[in-house]
Enzyme design. Structure first.
Site, PDB file in Angstrom:
ATOM      1  N   ALA A 114      -9.507 -13.247 -26.627  1.00 23.74           N
ATOM      2  CA  ALA A 114     -10.438 -14.359 -26.419  1.00 23.74           C
ATOM      3  C   ALA A 114     -11.831 -13.897 -26.836  1.00 23.74           C
ATOM      4  O   ALA A 114     -12.061 -12.702 -27.055  1.00 23.74           O
ATOM      5  CB  ALA A 114     -10.430 -14.791 -24.955  1.00 23.74           C
ATOM      6  N   LYS A 115     -12.744 -14.797 -26.964  1.00 23.89           N
ATOM      7  CA  LYS A 115     -14.133 -14.432 -27.268  1.00 23.89           C
ATOM      8  C   LYS A 115     -15.017 -15.624 -26.946  1.00 23.89           C
ATOM      9  O   LYS A 115     -14.559 -16.757 -26.947  1.00 23.89           O
ATOM     10  CB  LYS A 115     -14.271 -14.089 -28.760  1.00 23.89           C
ATOM     11  CG  LYS A 115     -15.468 -13.222 -29.070  1.00 23.89           C
ATOM     12  CD  LYS A 115     -15.168 -11.761 -28.784  1.00 23.89           C
ATOM     13  CE  LYS A 115     -16.362 -10.876 -29.044  1.00 23.89           C
ATOM     14  NZ  LYS A 115     -16.009  -9.457 -28.977  1.00 23.89           N
ATOM     15  N   GLY A 116     -16.297 -15.345 -26.685  1.00 28.03           N
ATOM     16  CA  GLY A 116     -17.232 -16.430 -26.419  1.00 28.03           C
ATOM     17  C   GLY A 116     -18.542 -16.178 -27.114  1.00 28.03           C
ATOM     18  O   GLY A 116     -18.837 -15.044 -27.527  1.00 28.03           O
TER      19      GLY A 116
END
Ligand code: NAD
Length: 425
Positions: A114-116
């Site tokens: 995941a990443k933001g």
């Protein structure tokens, strides 16, 4: 496989997300990935775009755009940093989320990718504005994060303090403390011993393994390190303590070299005093370009992307290149280094110590039982050694370079988990 020239021309016309997909396509061919699983892995599982209204110091409100992307969660909850930067794009966050799936799978920790990111310029924001931004962004993405769902961490321009605000905001919404929602926290609120040096330590452990594999002795082996921040400075310190001779270091202002070995403790003190390693009197001045080609056994790029190209790859003298930085080597340079017999320890292996100790932090938070730093380091060593062996084994079996070996292991693991779980309903 297409020629170096074809590949670089194609890569130049692709954006970062298309490049990440292209890498997967290349590996899919090499490992004979089932086409339906391949199609599944080519796209992120979930993309959340949020508007983040923030009260600024002037009293007015400004709306920032932010994202959280979950690529694949077949192996466990999502894991990946949050980036605060003016150049953040959705495509970049999607690519970084996909790369996190591969990195977590390579070190075999039970996380998906995941990443933001938030498009903002933290260098021109006050602490209060940053806190307001972090808290509202956390609140907006809280519908998809959580210790059993997706666990953010620091990335470019996000700090342990920012992680503390994320933990507090999420906990306030639930009504009790939930430290396991985020990693990279200060130790006082559930961070892990050893997290600050984990990336550099993991890099040291895989270099140790590569040295053994190449039948080289680490005692006195010469190391050149580009970048003297969290990754590079700790790598210099830990490698010197392990018996390597650090012959060159640099940062954004330039570098310093001494063929007989630098006094690393003094270089660190000099950097802390002056803000740079450039100008240190215990060696000769050298540029960042010269550092990459300096006579050494191990080269550790620990600063920027795309620093090793077709132009300088033929002149690199190191026997091992350990990618502490993300993406320092261009694809065309990879081919040249491989043909020259230089072992490249790819970024998803060489800098995976950080996410591995993030995993330990999450485990400790969930168990509410904290480990001594020695335990953290021993467990980290076991995981890094295993990841190195898995990568090397796969590279040898498939007769490909270490990067392709690492991707083959990682993509294979994610594909296996995805296929075993099947498609719901
Ligand atoms: P940092 O900001 O702490 O340090 C970066 C260093 O690079 C600084 O010393 C800076 O002066 C130097 N630098 C900047 N421009 C340069 C240039 N043109 N030439 C030479 N040096 C230059 O960052 P960091 O956390 O050490 O991260 C470095 C790399 O490692 C990045 O690619 C990052 O993604 C990767 N990485 C870091 C971690 C981690 O835990 N810190 C984990 C995984 C990957």
């Amino acid at each position: 496989m297409s020629s170096t020239l074809d590949r670089s021309a194609v890569q130049a016309s692709l954006n970062v997300w298309q490049m990440a997909q292209r890498q997967l396509d290349d590996i899919a061919k090499i490992i004979g990935l089932d086409s339906s699983i391949h199609g599944y892995l080519r796209e992120p599982k979930r993309v959340l775009q949020v508007s983040v209204p923030v009260r600024m110091d002037s009293g007015s409100h400004r709306v920032f755009e932010g994202y959280r992307v979950q690529h694949n969660m077949a192996r466990g909850p999502g894991k990946g940093g949050i980036r605060f930067h003016p150049d953040v794009t959705l495509d970049e966050v999607k690519a970084l989320a996909m790369w996190m799936s591969w990195k977590c799978a390579l070190v075999n920790i039970p996380f998906g990718g995941a990443k933001g990111g938030v498009i903002c310029d933290p260098k021109n924001m006050s602490m209060q504005e940053l806190e307001n931004l972090t808290r509202r962004f956390t609140s907006e993405i809280s519908i998809i994060i959580g210790p059993e769902k997706d666990i953010p961490a620091p990335d470019v321009y996000t700090t342990p303090q920012i992680m503390a605000w994320i933990m507090d905001t999420y906990s306030m919404q639930k009504g009790y403390s939930i430290p396991g929602v985020v990693t990279g926290k200060p130790i006082a609120i559930g961070g892990s011993a050893g997290r600050d040096k984990a990336t550099a330590r993991g890099c040291l452990y895989v270099v140790d393994e590569a040295m053994k594999e190449l039948k080289l002795s680490s005692g006195g082996a010469r190391v050149a390190i580009q970048g003297f921040g969290n990754a590079g400075m700790h790598a210099a310190d830990l490698m010197a303590a392990a018996g390597y001779s650090i012959v060159a270091v640099s940062d954004s202002r330039g570098g310093v070299a001494n063929a007989n070995g630098l006094d690393v403790a003094k270089v660190i003190a000099f950097k802390q005093e002056t803000g740079s390693v450039a100008g240190f009197s215990g060696g000769e001045k050298l540029s960042n370009k010269e550092l990459l080609e300096y006579d050494c056994d191990v080269l550790v790029p620990a600063a920027l992307e795309k620093v090793i190209s077709a132009d300088n790859a033929p002149r690199i003298k190191a026997k091992i290149v350990a990618e502490a930085a993300n993406g320092p080597t261009l694809p065309e340079a990879d081919d040249i280094l491989y043909e020259r017999g230089i072992m490249v320890l790819p970024d998803i292996l060489a800098n995976a110590g950080g996410v591995t100790v993030s995993y330990f932090e999450w485990v400790q938070d969930l168990q509410e039982l904290f480990w001594e730093e020695q335990t953290v380091n021993e467990r980290l060593r076991r995981i890094m050694e295993r990841a190195f062996r898995d990568t090397l084994g796969q590279a040898n079996r498939l007769k490909v370079n270490m990067r392709q070996g690492a991707y083959a292991v990682a993509v294979g693991r994610v594909a296996e988990a995805t296929s075993l779980r099947g498609v719901y309903p």
